[in-house]
Design a protein around this motif. Structure first.
Motif, PDB file in Angstrom:
ATOM      1  N   THR A 169       0.834  -1.208   0.000  1.00  0.00           N
ATOM      2  CA  THR A 169       0.000   0.000   0.000  1.00  0.00           C
ATOM      3  C   THR A 169       0.867   1.255   0.000  1.00  0.00           C
ATOM      4  O   THR A 169       0.613   2.210  -0.743  1.00  0.00           O
ATOM      5  N   VAL A 170       1.892   1.258   0.845  1.00  0.00           N
ATOM      6  CA  VAL A 170       2.831   2.385   0.877  1.00  0.00           C
ATOM      7  C   VAL A 170       3.525   2.520  -0.478  1.00  0.00           C
ATOM      8  O   VAL A 170       3.707   3.627  -1.008  1.00  0.00           O
ATOM      9  N   SER A 171       3.899   1.386  -1.049  1.00  0.00           N
ATOM     10  CA  SER A 171       4.588   1.399  -2.342  1.00  0.00           C
ATOM     11  C   SER A 171       3.684   1.942  -3.444  1.00  0.00           C
ATOM     12  O   SER A 171       4.146   2.680  -4.328  1.00  0.00           O
ATOM     13  N   TRP A 172       2.386   1.584  -3.386  1.00  0.00           N
ATOM     14  CA  TRP A 172       1.473   2.098  -4.418  1.00  0.00           C
ATOM     15  C   TRP A 172       1.360   3.615  -4.350  1.00  0.00           C
ATOM     16  O   TRP A 172       1.319   4.298  -5.376  1.00  0.00           O
ATOM     17  N   ALA A 173       1.308   4.138  -3.130  1.00  0.00           N
ATOM     18  CA  ALA A 173       1.236   5.594  -2.973  1.00  0.00           C
ATOM     19  C   ALA A 173       2.482   6.248  -3.574  1.00  0.00           C
ATOM     20  O   ALA A 173       2.394   7.260  -4.281  1.00  0.00           O
ATOM     21  N   ALA A 174       3.658   5.668  -3.310  1.00  0.00           N
ATOM     22  CA  ALA A 174       4.897   6.209  -3.871  1.00  0.00           C
ATOM     23  C   ALA A 174       4.891   6.114  -5.394  1.00  0.00           C
ATOM     24  O   ALA A 174       5.313   7.046  -6.097  1.00  0.00           O
ATOM     25  N   TYR A 175       4.390   4.999  -5.922  1.00  0.00           N
ATOM     26  CA  TYR A 175       4.299   4.799  -7.375  1.00  0.00           C
ATOM     27  C   TYR A 175       3.428   5.883  -8.015  1.00  0.00           C
ATOM     28  O   TYR A 175       3.809   6.498  -9.022  1.00  0.00           O
ATOM     29  N   ALA A 176       2.250   6.137  -7.424  1.00  0.00           N
ATOM     30  CA  ALA A 176       1.337   7.140  -7.975  1.00  0.00           C
ATOM     31  C   ALA A 176       1.938   8.539  -7.906  1.00  0.00           C
ATOM     32  O   ALA A 176       1.841   9.325  -8.859  1.00  0.00           O
ATOM     33  N   LEU A 177       2.579   8.861  -6.786  1.00  0.00           N
ATOM     34  CA  LEU A 177       3.143  10.205  -6.613  1.00  0.00           C
ATOM     35  C   LEU A 177       4.345  10.448  -7.517  1.00  0.00           C
ATOM     36  O   LEU A 177       4.505  11.537  -8.073  1.00  0.00           O
ATOM     37  N   LEU A 178       5.181   9.441  -7.672  1.00  0.00           N
ATOM     38  CA  LEU A 178       6.379   9.621  -8.502  1.00  0.00           C
ATOM     39  C   LEU A 178       6.016   9.797  -9.973  1.00  0.00           C
ATOM     40  O   LEU A 178       6.747  10.472 -10.710  1.00  0.00           O
ATOM     41  N   GLN A 179       4.915   9.204 -10.403  1.00  0.00           N
ATOM     42  CA  GLN A 179       4.497   9.429 -11.786  1.00  0.00           C
ATOM     43  C   GLN A 179       4.137  10.896 -12.021  1.00  0.00           C
ATOM     44  O   GLN A 179       4.336  11.410 -13.122  1.00  0.00           O
ATOM     45  N   LYS A 180       3.607  11.554 -10.985  1.00  0.00           N
ATOM     46  CA  LYS A 180       3.336  12.975 -11.105  1.00  0.00           C
ATOM     47  C   LYS A 180       4.601  13.795 -10.900  1.00  0.00           C
ATOM     48  O   LYS A 180       4.780  14.842 -11.518  1.00  0.00           O
ATOM     49  N   ARG A 181       5.472  13.307 -10.045  1.00  0.00           N
ATOM     50  CA  ARG A 181       6.729  14.017  -9.756  1.00  0.00           C
ATOM     51  C   ARG A 181       7.664  13.986 -10.957  1.00  0.00           C
ATOM     52  O   ARG A 181       8.432  14.926 -11.180  1.00  0.00           O
ATOM     53  N   TRP A 182       7.597  12.886 -11.717  1.00  0.00           N
ATOM     54  CA  TRP A 182       8.461  12.717 -12.885  1.00  0.00           C
ATOM     55  C   TRP A 182       7.605  12.791 -14.152  1.00  0.00           C
ATOM     56  O   TRP A 182       7.195  11.757 -14.690  1.00  0.00           O
ATOM     57  N   PRO A 183       7.302  13.958 -14.658  1.00  0.00           N
ATOM     58  CA  PRO A 183       6.489  14.059 -15.879  1.00  0.00           C
ATOM     59  C   PRO A 183       7.209  13.416 -17.055  1.00  0.00           C
ATOM     60  O   PRO A 183       8.442  13.360 -17.108  1.00  0.00           O
ATOM     61  N   SER A 184       6.415  12.914 -17.988  1.00  0.00           N
ATOM     62  CA  SER A 184       6.981  12.206 -19.140  1.00  0.00           C
ATOM     63  C   SER A 184       6.308  12.677 -20.422  1.00  0.00           C
ATOM     64  O   SER A 184       5.099  12.946 -20.432  1.00  0.00           O
ATOM     65  N   PRO A 185       7.070  12.767 -21.524  1.00  0.00           N
ATOM     66  CA  PRO A 185       6.465  13.124 -22.807  1.00  0.00           C
ATOM     67  C   PRO A 185       5.714  11.960 -23.436  1.00  0.00           C
ATOM     68  O   PRO A 185       5.009  12.147 -24.434  1.00  0.00           O
ATOM     69  N   LEU A 186       5.842  10.774 -22.861  1.00  0.00           N
ATOM     70  CA  LEU A 186       5.197   9.597 -23.426  1.00  0.00           C
ATOM     71  C   LEU A 186       3.695   9.611 -23.149  1.00  0.00           C
ATOM     72  O   LEU A 186       3.236  10.169 -22.150  1.00  0.00           O
ATOM     73  N   SER A 187       2.947   8.956 -24.009  1.00  0.00           N
ATOM     74  CA  SER A 187       1.532   8.741 -23.745  1.00  0.00           C
ATOM     75  C   SER A 187       1.398   7.773 -22.563  1.00  0.00           C
ATOM     76  O   SER A 187       2.371   7.116 -22.159  1.00  0.00           O
ATOM     77  N   ALA A 188       0.182   7.681 -22.006  1.00  0.00           N
ATOM     78  CA  ALA A 188      -0.033   6.780 -20.872  1.00  0.00           C
ATOM     79  C   ALA A 188       0.312   5.341 -21.236  1.00  0.00           C
ATOM     80  O   ALA A 188       0.913   4.609 -20.434  1.00  0.00           O
ATOM     81  N   THR A 189      -0.018   4.925 -22.458  1.00  0.00           N
ATOM     82  CA  THR A 189       0.237   3.546 -22.868  1.00  0.00           C
ATOM     83  C   THR A 189       1.733   3.285 -23.028  1.00  0.00           C
ATOM     84  O   THR A 189       2.258   2.270 -22.567  1.00  0.00           O
TER      85      THR A 189
END
Length: 309
Positions: A169-189
């Motif tokens: 659960t803690v790891s999922w929160a970190a996963y979700a936050l880091l995706q916002k913290r690290w923006p990417s030019p890639l599409s979601a897929t």
């Protein structure tokens, strides 16, 4: 383009209803896996299959952005570790000794952790109502973990599986936050494809160790079925919708989809696994879900796009 943006928002909100249902399938797979396939091999099969399919689908975009992907390779390994190894193999490890309802209820507190992380990392406001929600939700998680036996804590038989799920659960929160913290030019897929590759790479060593140790499960057709189901439904399906919707709606708003997790999981666990919910599950849900609502509900819903819909 406001009409197009509104359509995308409505589509994202509609598809979010599917995410908890797709994840509930993973809880069923996790409970069916012991004696059939090991947790790390199941996670490797799941994310290896997902990586293969997604890389084929997005190969042109991945090739176009190959330089960017190579520069950010550490990010994909970190996200793969958090989202695929810990939120994959560790959930399967935990499911060996805890039930599907426990998994869903503990996981449902992750929006609280996401909101706390958004406050600390992104500077979002966090008032008295949010603090009260944290206390409620975390009390609910503890109530589930101790199985409601607060007056006899010394006699509670703690289940190791719940600890694995708390870590996930803690790891999922970190996963979700880091995706916002690290923006990417890639599409979601395409981004999910790159993360899946990272996840498969970090899962390979423990899966090989698991497969070669004494007493390892002999892989057969049932193991293959679990891998395919886990890879396609809670793998590509749930993660893609979650990642795509997060780009449109934001991390906190998307996290509210987990409100429905315990309801889907309760129905699936009771109907398919014969695991009826207990009173400690009901009390835990009555604490966790209102707590999550208080944490993720914005202070002025009319003035901000972050209110749950």
């Amino acid at each position: 383009m406001p009409d197009a943006a509104q359509r995308e928002t409505r589509k994202a909100l509609l598809l979010l209803w599917l995410v908890p249902a797709l994840w509930a399938v993973n809880y069923i797979v996790a409970r069916k896996a012991p004696g059939v396939i090991g947790p790390y091999m199941l996670a490797l099969g799941r994310w290896g299959l997902a990586a293969l399919i997604l890389v084929v689908i997005t190969r042109a975009e991945l090739w176009q952005h190959r330089a960017t992907i190579v520069r950010a390779w550490r990010q994909y390994l970190v996200l793969g570790t958090l989202g695929m190894l810990i939120c994959g193999a560790w959930v399967y490890e935990g499911a060996r000794s805890t039930g599907a309802m426990n998994i869903a209820l503990i996981y449902s507190a992750s929006p609280v952790l996401i909101s706390l992380g958004a406050m600390w990392w992104l500077g979002e406001a966090f008032g008295a109502r949010q603090k009260a929600g944290v206390v409620l939700a975390l009390t609910g998680v503890l109530h589930v973990v101790v199985r409601g036996q607060w007056t006899a804590l010394g006699q509670v038989q703690f289940v190791a599986g719940d600890v694995w799920i708390v870590a996930a659960t803690v790891s999922w929160a970190a996963y979700a936050l880091l995706q916002k913290r690290w923006p990417s030019p890639l599409s979601a897929t395409a981004r999910l494809a790159a993360i899946c590759v990272g996840g498969a790479l970090v899962l390979l060593p423990p899966a090989l160790w698991e497969a070669t140790r004494a007493g390892a499960d002999v892989l057969g057709s049932q193991a293959l079925l679990l891998v395919v189901v886990a890879g396609l439904i809670p793998g590509i399906g749930a993660y893609w919708i979650y990642s795509w919707a997060q780009k449109i709606l934001g991390a906190s708003r998307v996290a509210v989809a987990l409100y429905l997790g315990p309801l889907y999981a309760a129905a699936a666990a009771w109907g398919l696994l014969g695991e009826p919910p207990g009173w400690h599950h009901a009390v835990g849900a009555l604490l966790i879900l209102p707590g999550v609502f208080l944490v993720t509900r914005p202070a002025r819903p009319a003035a901000t796009p972050q209110s749950p819909a």
